[in-house]
Design an enzyme around this catalytic site. Structure first.
Site, PDB file in Angstrom:
ATOM      1  N   CYS A 426      79.145  40.267  12.308  1.00  0.00           N
ATOM      2  CA  CYS A 426      79.200  40.146  13.764  1.00  0.00           C
ATOM      3  C   CYS A 426      80.047  41.315  14.264  1.00  0.00           C
ATOM      4  CB  CYS A 426      79.845  38.802  14.111  1.00  0.00           C
ATOM      5  SG  CYS A 426      80.502  38.730  15.775  1.00  0.00           S
ATOM      6  N   CYS A 431      85.165  37.925  18.615  1.00  0.00           N
ATOM      7  CA  CYS A 431      84.396  36.711  18.327  1.00  0.00           C
ATOM      8  C   CYS A 431      85.374  35.596  17.942  1.00  0.00           C
ATOM      9  CB  CYS A 431      83.419  36.990  17.180  1.00  0.00           C
ATOM     10  SG  CYS A 431      82.721  35.505  16.446  1.00  0.00           S
TER      11      CYS A 431
END
Ligand code: IVH
Length: 666
Positions: A426, A431
């Site tokens: 990611c 995140c």
């Protein structure tokens, strides 16, 4: 102390500590407290640093050499190291027994049965009772000289006890990694984005073949010895006699060795251990059956590859079939998406397994598994269950492809797979899954050791918007924490205290806590030792970083990438503004080596940060809470609950004056 007295005392201390090492690491029966042991070790270290010419290679302070090698020298074994023939069923073993009895003309035979520990075979050479060489098996004739790594295994005696009567000998055994150690090591590696070891054998072999012995020293290794392959003195008449002599010499010998007079008894014993082996705490892949009499062994002799007097009875691998219900992708600290199989719960070797790793995208494809498949699960290395393969013949047509997400399942950002990588990551450094993992790692015991902040609180802090990165921890107020469910005034205060104490952590811990890829605890300490400050590290080139022992190009580049990143630089700035010291690597020598201090309350004459630096400059450490490891609690004005805990645990409590005396500032 004059040289003569120092020599005598050092000799005594080496002997006393070696004795306690055997009691603790070999016999599992310690005679002294950890505290007393540390006291002896510190006395020895202090004397040796005063008289470096009196340091002997078999001193317990000399386990880690600190000098990495480019490659291992090759060594020829004193006696060729053969391997064992295998068998897999009671019938196979009966055949072995018939062959043995026939060869010996039907005379009585006794067998020794030993666990077959799954690790790495090694040969140790002792001369005059002192360990001079440790080698791997290699091709059986020539192995690798891994002495510096073997010396770091605490259950390997550097000197044999004279009681055993062994002086110049070669012994063989197995270096292995206990299941708990493997689990911990793998958890650390996973958190650091490093590949995990598939099983205990790979982990042991990988550790013993490290070119930097400090890395081997940081690995949880142990050893059992099972063969006396050469002795300058008289050999015992039986194999079990050899084991007894080895044990009396301080070598670790399996406590589960038995002697039997018939193959039926041997088979009964082997069968009874098939289920019991799960409780051993380390992997065994079978039992070894050996003819006990050395004279009979000699008459039986060898085939080209194996002794005729011994055989390994292999247990079947611990595998079960179950249904793959789903595959979820977990997001790690570095953003890596790891596929994890959810399984219909199944018991393997005494443990219920409902999850198994599928390692990464490539492995997933290689194994060709689908959701709904019946899959073969194996517990390799006792701890990490893995999916071996799907049972394609049992497919019903209702199975579904596993779709590797192209976006992060947590934050929805793109998940990119870069060239040369086996995982998707990611790309969003903010995140929440990554932030949480980073925070949990930062607070963990091996990193900044912030007691009270674990995964559950981290979830609350991130979800509640109180913390976006680790620097926010230092801006937390009591009122913030009180908004969280389950946090009262007392726990809020303890948490803030723990956060505050973490400001004193040394550079090595901070570097480890930051979670740079490929930088584990050992590498972080090496970097801290070499560069001494965060500023020096920020300025270091890949070349300079690679000069640090144990740091290769990949690690150096990872550190460099981290240090030049604008976001990370801003984070380091915020941490330093928040009051983190990030310096003062504890010295390896000094009068306070091995002593852990804890501060509570305000000191009048200096800040706690300065007091912490003073302790570290004398070789001591500073802890954040009162634990078994705490040696001194320094109480200033308004000491908190820690003082009560210290009193309860009967710790030495120093007031400010006594502390200043101790560090020589008064
Ligand atoms: S005796 C001549 N005893 O298993 C054979 N080996 O192939 C000498 N092992 O290389 C080996 N536990 O690394 C022996 N109790 C035990 C053992 C053992 C594990 C390993 C050893 C050897 C391999 C057999």
């Amino acid at each position: 102390m004059d040289e003569e007295r120092a020599r005598a005392r050092i000799k005594d201390l080496v002997e006393i500590i070696s004795h306690h090492d055997v009691k603790y690491y070999v016999e599992d029966d310690p005679e002294v407290t950890d505290h007393e042991y540390d006291r002896l070790m510190n006395e020895l270290k202090a004397l040796e640093s005063e008289h470096p010419e009196l340091v002997s290679p078999d001193s317990p302070t000399q386990r880690v050499s600190g000098r990495p090698v480019d490659e291992f020298p090759q060594v020829e074994h004193k006696v060729v190291m053969l391997s064992l023939d295998n068998c897999y069923s009671p019938d196979d073993l009966r055949e072995f027994d018939s062959r043995v009895r026939k060869w010996l003309g039907e005379e009585p035979v006794e067998y020794v049965v030993e666990p077959k520990v799954d690790g790495l075979g090694i040969a140790l050479l002792y001369e005059g009772g002192a360990l001079v060489r440790g080698a791997t098996r290699g091709d059986g004739r020539v192995g690798e000289d891994v002495t510096s790594n073997i010396r770091t295994v605490r259950s390997v005696p550097l000197k044999l006890k004279p009681e055993g009567g062994l002086r110049t000998v070669e012994v063989r055994g197995e270096v292995y990694m206990p299941s708990k150690g493997l689990q911990r090591l793998n958890e650390e590696r996973e958190a650091e984005g490093e590949p995990v070891f598939a099983n205990a054998r790979n982990a042991a072999a990988g550790s013993i073949r490290q070119l930097d012995s400090r890395i081997a020293a940081s690995r949880p290794l142990d050893a059992y010895f099972y063969t006396l392959s050469y002795s300058s003195g008289r050999m015992p008449e039986t194999h079990h006699g050899c084991l007894d002599a080895m044990k009396a010499s301080g070598l670790r010998v399996s406590p589960h060795t038995r002697v039997f007079g018939s193959v039926d008894e041997v088979l009964g014993h082997i069968a009874s251990w098939e289920s019991k082996r799960d409780g051993l705490g380390y992997d065994i892949d079978g039992m070894v059956v050996k003819v006990d009499s050395l004279a009979q062994q000699e008459r039986l002799g060898y085939t080209a590859k194996n002794p005729r007097w011994a055989i390994a009875y292999k247990y079947p691998p611990k595998q079960k079939v179950t249904k793959l219900l789903n595959v979820v992708f977990q997001v790690g600290r570095t953003g890596a998406l790891t596929p994890v199989a959810r399984l219909e719960p199944v018991e393997i070797g005494g443990v219920t397994v409902s999850r198994a790793t599928l390692h990464n995208e490539d492995e997933l494809r290689r194994r060709g598994v689908m959701i709904g498949d019946m899959v073969l699960i194996e517990r390799a290395g006792e701890v990490i269950p893995q999916v071996v393969r799907p049972l394609v013949e049992r497919r019903t047509g209702g199975e579904r492809e596993i779709v590797v997400p192209e976006t992060c399942p947590v934050c929805g950002s793109t998940a990119v797979r870069e060239d040369g990588e086996s995982v998707r990551r990611c790309v969003n450094a903010s995140c929440p899954a990554q932030v949480k993992e980073r925070l949990t790692h930062y607070c963990s015991r091996g990193a900044m050791d912030i007691e009270g902040i674990g995964p559950a609180l981290v979830d609350q802090l991130v979800d509640g918007g109180l913390v976006k990165d680790v620097s926010d921890l230092y801006g937390l107020r009591e009122t913030d924490l009180l908004t969280l469910e389950g946090i009262g005034e007392k726990s809020a205060r303890n948490i803030l205290d723990a956060v505050k104490s973490s400001m004193d952590r040394d550079l090595g811990r901070v570097l480890h806590a930051l979670g740079m890829r490929h930088v584990g605890r050992t590498t972080a300490s090496l970097l801290a030792e070499r560069f001494g400050s965060m500023d020096a590290l920020k300025a270091a080139s890949v070349d300079e970083l690679s000069k640090v022992e144990g740091v290769g190009k990949v690690v150096a580049e990872s550190v460099r990438d981290f240090m030049v990143d604008e976001g990370n630089r801003a984070l380091l700035r915020r941490l330093s503004e928040a009051g983190l010291r990030m310096g003062g690597v504890p010295k390896a020598d000094g009068p306070l080596v091995g002593k852990t201090f804890l501060f509570t309350g305000e000191l009048k004459s200096m800040s706690r940060t300065d007091a912490g630096s003073a302790v570290e400059s004398l070789g001591g450490r500073v802890g954040s809470s009162v634990t078994k490891a705490t040696d001194y609690v320094v109480a200033g004005d308004d000491p908190g609950s820690k003082l009560e805990k210290a009193k309860k645990l009967k710790k030495a409590v120093l007031d400010e004056d006594a502390f200043l005396d101790l560090i020589g500032r008064r």
